[in-house]
Design a protein around this motif. Structure first.
Motif, PDB file in Angstrom:
ATOM      1  N   TRP A  36       0.863  -1.179   0.000  1.00 39.00           N
ATOM      2  CA  TRP A  36       0.000   0.000   0.000  1.00 39.00           C
ATOM      3  C   TRP A  36       0.906   1.238   0.000  1.00 39.00           C
ATOM      4  O   TRP A  36       1.619   1.477   0.958  1.00 39.00           O
ATOM      5  N   LYS A  37       0.885   1.937  -1.118  1.00 33.01           N
ATOM      6  CA  LYS A  37       1.736   3.111  -1.267  1.00 33.01           C
ATOM      7  C   LYS A  37       0.899   4.387  -1.267  1.00 33.01           C
ATOM      8  O   LYS A  37      -0.065   4.500  -2.022  1.00 33.01           O
ATOM      9  N   SER A  38       1.297   5.329  -0.424  1.00 33.79           N
ATOM     10  CA  SER A  38       0.635   6.632  -0.360  1.00 33.79           C
ATOM     11  C   SER A  38       1.625   7.711  -0.811  1.00 33.79           C
ATOM     12  O   SER A  38       2.683   7.404  -1.363  1.00 33.79           O
ATOM     13  N   ASN A  39       1.248   8.981  -0.573  1.00 35.66           N
ATOM     14  CA  ASN A  39       2.148  10.086  -0.909  1.00 35.66           C
ATOM     15  C   ASN A  39       2.547  10.058  -2.384  1.00 35.66           C
ATOM     16  O   ASN A  39       3.727  10.130  -2.739  1.00 35.66           O
ATOM     17  N   GLY A  40       1.520   9.917  -3.241  1.00 37.85           N
ATOM     18  CA  GLY A  40       1.781   9.883  -4.678  1.00 37.85           C
ATOM     19  C   GLY A  40       2.505   8.638  -5.142  1.00 37.85           C
ATOM     20  O   GLY A  40       3.099   8.619  -6.229  1.00 37.85           O
ATOM     21  N   GLY A  41       2.444   7.584  -4.331  1.00 34.57           N
ATOM     22  CA  GLY A  41       3.118   6.324  -4.681  1.00 34.57           C
ATOM     23  C   GLY A  41       4.550   6.243  -4.205  1.00 34.57           C
ATOM     24  O   GLY A  41       5.247   5.266  -4.488  1.00 34.57           O
ATOM     25  N   LYS A  42       5.006   7.246  -3.448  1.00 35.06           N
ATOM     26  CA  LYS A  42       6.417   7.279  -3.015  1.00 35.06           C
ATOM     27  C   LYS A  42       6.666   6.549  -1.698  1.00 35.06           C
ATOM     28  O   LYS A  42       7.793   6.154  -1.414  1.00 35.06           O
ATOM     29  N   THR A  43       5.627   6.385  -0.877  1.00 38.37           N
ATOM     30  CA  THR A  43       5.814   5.853   0.472  1.00 38.37           C
ATOM     31  C   THR A  43       5.119   4.510   0.636  1.00 38.37           C
ATOM     32  O   THR A  43       3.891   4.433   0.556  1.00 38.37           O
ATOM     33  N   GLU A  44       5.894   3.448   0.856  1.00 37.35           N
ATOM     34  CA  GLU A  44       5.336   2.131   1.151  1.00 37.35           C
ATOM     35  C   GLU A  44       4.988   2.077   2.637  1.00 37.35           C
ATOM     36  O   GLU A  44       5.814   2.366   3.493  1.00 37.35           O
ATOM     37  N   ASN A  45       3.757   1.711   2.935  1.00 33.67           N
ATOM     38  CA  ASN A  45       3.275   1.707   4.313  1.00 33.67           C
ATOM     39  C   ASN A  45       3.278   0.338   4.975  1.00 33.67           C
ATOM     40  O   ASN A  45       3.103   0.256   6.201  1.00 33.67           O
ATOM     41  N   LEU A  46       3.450  -0.732   4.200  1.00 30.22           N
ATOM     42  CA  LEU A  46       3.388  -2.086   4.744  1.00 30.22           C
ATOM     43  C   LEU A  46       4.743  -2.772   4.669  1.00 30.22           C
ATOM     44  O   LEU A  46       5.475  -2.611   3.697  1.00 30.22           O
ATOM     45  N   TRP A  47       5.038  -3.541   5.716  1.00 29.73           N
ATOM     46  CA  TRP A  47       6.278  -4.323   5.747  1.00 29.73           C
ATOM     47  C   TRP A  47       6.001  -5.708   5.184  1.00 29.73           C
ATOM     48  O   TRP A  47       5.007  -6.351   5.543  1.00 29.73           O
ATOM     49  N   LEU A  48       6.876  -6.164   4.287  1.00 33.98           N
ATOM     50  CA  LEU A  48       6.764  -7.489   3.688  1.00 33.98           C
ATOM     51  C   LEU A  48       8.113  -8.174   3.809  1.00 33.98           C
ATOM     52  O   LEU A  48       9.142  -7.614   3.414  1.00 33.98           O
ATOM     53  N   SER A  49       8.111  -9.355   4.375  1.00 29.53           N
ATOM     54  CA  SER A  49       9.355 -10.100   4.535  1.00 29.53           C
ATOM     55  C   SER A  49      10.012 -10.363   3.186  1.00 29.53           C
ATOM     56  O   SER A  49       9.332 -10.643   2.197  1.00 29.53           O
ATOM     57  N   GLU A  50      11.331 -10.286   3.150  1.00 24.61           N
ATOM     58  CA  GLU A  50      12.064 -10.599   1.925  1.00 24.61           C
ATOM     59  C   GLU A  50      11.914 -12.068   1.541  1.00 24.61           C
ATOM     60  O   GLU A  50      12.132 -12.439   0.392  1.00 24.61           O
ATOM     61  N   LYS A  51      11.528 -12.900   2.511  1.00 28.51           N
ATOM     62  CA  LYS A  51      11.315 -14.328   2.240  1.00 28.51           C
ATOM     63  C   LYS A  51       9.822 -14.692   2.239  1.00 28.51           C
ATOM     64  O   LYS A  51       9.477 -15.873   2.329  1.00 28.51           O
ATOM     65  N   ALA A  52       8.967 -13.702   2.131  1.00 26.41           N
ATOM     66  CA  ALA A  52       7.529 -13.991   2.057  1.00 26.41           C
ATOM     67  C   ALA A  52       7.232 -14.852   0.836  1.00 26.41           C
ATOM     68  O   ALA A  52       7.744 -14.592  -0.255  1.00 26.41           O
ATOM     69  N   ASP A  53       6.431 -15.885   1.023  1.00 27.53           N
ATOM     70  CA  ASP A  53       6.052 -16.774  -0.074  1.00 27.53           C
ATOM     71  C   ASP A  53       4.860 -16.154  -0.808  1.00 27.53           C
ATOM     72  O   ASP A  53       3.762 -16.058  -0.261  1.00 27.53           O
ATOM     73  N   LEU A  54       5.093 -15.719  -2.033  1.00 29.09           N
ATOM     74  CA  LEU A  54       4.033 -15.083  -2.835  1.00 29.09           C
ATOM     75  C   LEU A  54       3.588 -15.983  -3.980  1.00 29.09           C
ATOM     76  O   LEU A  54       3.070 -15.516  -4.987  1.00 29.09           O
TER      77      LEU A  54
END
Length: 320
Positions: free
Chosen positions: A56-74
Motif C-alpha cells: 500500500w503506497k501513499s504520498n503519490g506512490g512514493k511511500t510504502e506503508n506495509l512491511w513485507l518479509s524478503e522471504k515472504a512466499d508469494l
C-alpha cells in the motif's frame, strides 16, 4: 433576421472526464494479484491467495506503508509473512477440542485460500478519481478439501479493500449461508513499515485490559498512554473503548488505525530471537522496521444464526 422564441442555446463542448483509477490483474497461478493505482500515484496490491494486501503506497506512490518479509512466499503455497493477512475463522491456535474450529490450523483458512476477485466497485461520483474499491469473495466451494472437512459449515465472505489518496480501508462481511449457527473470530494481521522500532510508540490503548502472551498469557492493565518496544511484544487488548489507535515515530503521528465494529487489537513485534527463529522472516533484523497493530474480534466469539450477517474492519490513515 427573424427572432425565434425557442432558439437553441449555444452548444458547449463536453468536459473531459478525469482519468479514473487503473485496475489490473497481473501474474499467474498462485502469484496472481490485483493492482489498483489512482491517477495521483497511490496504489494497493492484493494477492488473490489469502486476499492478502502485500503493498500500500501513499504520498503519490512514493511511500510504502506495509512491511513485507524478503522471504515472504508469494506463490500461493503458504500464508504470506507481512502485508495484511486475513485471519478467519479462528485467531491463534484453535481450542483443543469441543469447538467447530478445533480441527483447523492456527489462524484458520482465509489467509491460505484462494479468493475470487469480484471486481471494482463504481464510485458514487463518476468523475471521482480519488478512490477505488476492490471486492474479493470466498465461500465453502473455494476451500481445500481438508479445510472443508475441518470446518463443515456454509458461509460467505466478502472482503472490500478501498484505496484513497491518504487512507486504506479493509472491511469483511461474513454471512451464514447454512442451516446451523456458527461462531468465528476475525483479525487483520497488519504489518506496518516503520523506520526504527526503538523510536516507535503506540497510543490509544490506555486503561485497557490485555493478555500478555510473552508473560504466559497473564492479564494486565495498560497504565501508560504509550506502548514502547524494548523487547518482544505480543499482547491482545480487549474491549477497547475508543475507536482509534495511533502509531508514532519519533513522537510524530505516522498512522491512525480506526476500528470499525471491532473492539480488540493485537500489538506484536517478534524482536531478535523470535525473528531469527522464523524461516520466512527476513532479514533477521527486519523486526526493527515493522510493528503489527492488528484490529479484530478475537476476545471470545462472534455468533451468526442462519442468514445473519456480520461486518467489521478498519480504516488506516497515513499521516506523512
Amino acid at each position: 433576421m427573424v427572432e425565434r422564441a425557442n432558439r437553441p442555446s449555444n452548444l458547449s463542448a463536453p468536459k473531459a472526464s478525469a482519468p479514473g483509477p487503473q485496475v489490473d490483474i497481473v501474474g499467474q497461478g498462485g502469484s496472481q494479484k490485483v493492482v489498483a493505482t489512482l491517477p495521483s500515484g497511490e496504489s494497493v496490491e492484493v494477492l488473490l491467495f489469502g486476499a492478502t494486501v502485500t503493498s500500500w503506497k501513499s504520498n503519490g506512490g512514493k511511500t510504502e506503508n506495509l512491511w513485507l518479509s524478503e522471504k515472504a512466499d508469494l506463490t500461493g503455497s503458504k500464508a504470506v509473512r507481512g502485508g495484511v493477512p486475513v485471519v478467519f475463522p479462528v485467531f491463534g491456535p484453535p481450542p483443543k477440542s469441543g469447538h467447530a474450529t478445533s480441527s483447523l490450523p492456527q489462524h484458520g483458512f482465509a489467509r491460505s485460500s484462494r479468493w475470487e476477485f469480484l471486481g471494482k466497485s463504481d464510485t458514487e461520483d463518476a468523475l471521482d478519481s480519488d478512490s477505488v474499491k476492490l471486492d474479493f469473495g470466498l465461500d465453502r466451494s473455494g476451500l481445500s478439501e481438508d479445510a472443508r472437512k475441518a470446518w463443515p459449515l456454509d458461509f460467505g465472505l466478502v472482503y472490500s479493500v478501498t484505496l484513497s489518496k491518504e487512507s486504506l480501508q479493509t472491511v469483511i462481511t461474513v454471512r451464514n449461508e447454512g442451516e446451523e449457527s456458527f461462531e468465528f473470530q476475525f483479525l487483520l494481521h497488519t504489518y506496518f513499515k516503520i523506520q526504527d522500532i526503538s523510536k516507535v510508540s503506540v497510543t490509544g490503548l490506555s486503561g485497557t485490559e490485555y493478555v500478555d502472551k510473552v508473560l504466559d498469557a497473564t492479564t494486565h492493565q495498560q497504565k501508560d498512554n504509550a506502548i514502547k518496544f524494548t523487547g518482544e511484544v505480543d499482547r491482545v487488548y480487549k474491549a477497547i473503548p475508543q475507536d482509534t489507535t495511533s502509531i508514532l515515530e519519533d513522537g510524530k503521528p505516522r498512522f491512525d488505525v480506526i476500528r470499525d465494529n471491532v473492539k480488540d487489537t493485537v500489538t506484536w513485534n517478534p524482536w531478535i530471537e523470535k525473528a531469527k527463529a522464523m524461516g520466512d522472516f527476513s532479514p533477521d533484523d527486519g523486526y526493527k522496521n515493522m510493528v503489527c497493530v492488528e484490529v479484530g474480534a478475537v476476545d471470545g466469539w462472534q455468533k451468526l444464526e442462519k442468514g445473519e450477517v456480520w461486518e467489521g474492519g478498519m480504516l488506516v490513515k497515513s499521516l506523512l
